[in-house]
Design an enzyme around this catalytic site. Structure first.
Site, mmCIF file in Angstrom:
data_model
loop_
_atom_site.group_PDB
_atom_site.id
_atom_site.type_symbol
_atom_site.label_atom_id
_atom_site.label_comp_id
_atom_site.label_asym_id
_atom_site.label_seq_id
_atom_site.Cartn_x
_atom_site.Cartn_y
_atom_site.Cartn_z
ATOM 1 N N ASN A 41 24.716 -21.823 45.310
ATOM 2 C CA ASN A 41 25.363 -20.628 45.850
ATOM 3 C C ASN A 41 24.317 -19.739 46.521
ATOM 4 O O ASN A 41 23.159 -19.679 46.107
ATOM 5 C CB ASN A 41 26.158 -19.874 44.785
ATOM 6 C CG ASN A 41 25.351 -19.420 43.590
ATOM 7 O OD1 ASN A 41 24.529 -20.151 43.059
ATOM 8 N ND2 ASN A 41 25.612 -18.198 43.137
ATOM 9 N N GLU A 54 29.416 -25.702 46.084
ATOM 10 C CA GLU A 54 30.156 -26.886 46.525
ATOM 11 C C GLU A 54 30.200 -26.962 48.045
ATOM 12 O O GLU A 54 30.040 -28.045 48.628
ATOM 13 C CB GLU A 54 31.592 -26.856 45.972
ATOM 14 C CG GLU A 54 31.672 -26.856 44.461
ATOM 15 C CD GLU A 54 31.659 -25.467 43.832
ATOM 16 O OE1 GLU A 54 32.106 -25.352 42.687
ATOM 17 O OE2 GLU A 54 31.196 -24.490 44.479
#
Length: 131
Positions: A41, A54
């Site tokens: 992130n 992701e």
């Protein structure tokens, strides 16, 4: 779940840029070729402009020329395994079938197993785009 995918997610988590939440997340996806792509992130002071782990892993996979994932591993420093957010569920579904295994883990060693289909039943797909 292969230990190499877990290790890649664990390692990349350390690179997360999370100065606001201090909540580091790492993700790794395995492409159809067997190659592993990792992402972490990246927060921004304008919160909606950050990037999920992701999404970073998917971007790395696509940048390398692959468009199909076969396995997902997500890890965070939390008490419970962290599920991909709704947007990332849709992003993962874009590149993986419903039976793709997903492992959600904590940095303390707790793991939870599911599939893309279980995470996002009724995923929006190309069939919805047909006239």
């Amino acid at each position: 779940m292969a230990t190499d995918l877990k290790q890649a997610a664990t390692d990349v988590r350390e690179n997360a840029h999370a100065p606001y939440s201090n909540f580091k997340v790492g993700a790794a996806v395995r492409g159809a070729s067997g190659a592993i792509y990792a992402g972490c992130n990246v927060e921004n002071v304008a919160y909606p402009e950050g990037t999920c782990a992701e999404a970073g892993a998917i971007a790395a996979m696509v940048a390398a020329g692959e468009t199909e994932l076969t396995e997902v591993y997500v890890i965070a420093g939390s008490a419970l395994p962290v599920s991909p957010c709704g947007g990332c569920r849709q992003k993962l579904a874009e590149f993986g079938a419903g039976d793709v295994p997903v492992t959600m883990a904590t940095s303390g060693g707790v793991e939870e197993y599911t599939t893309l289909g279980a995470l996002l039943p009724g995923a929006f797909g190309t069939a919805h785009m047909e006239g």
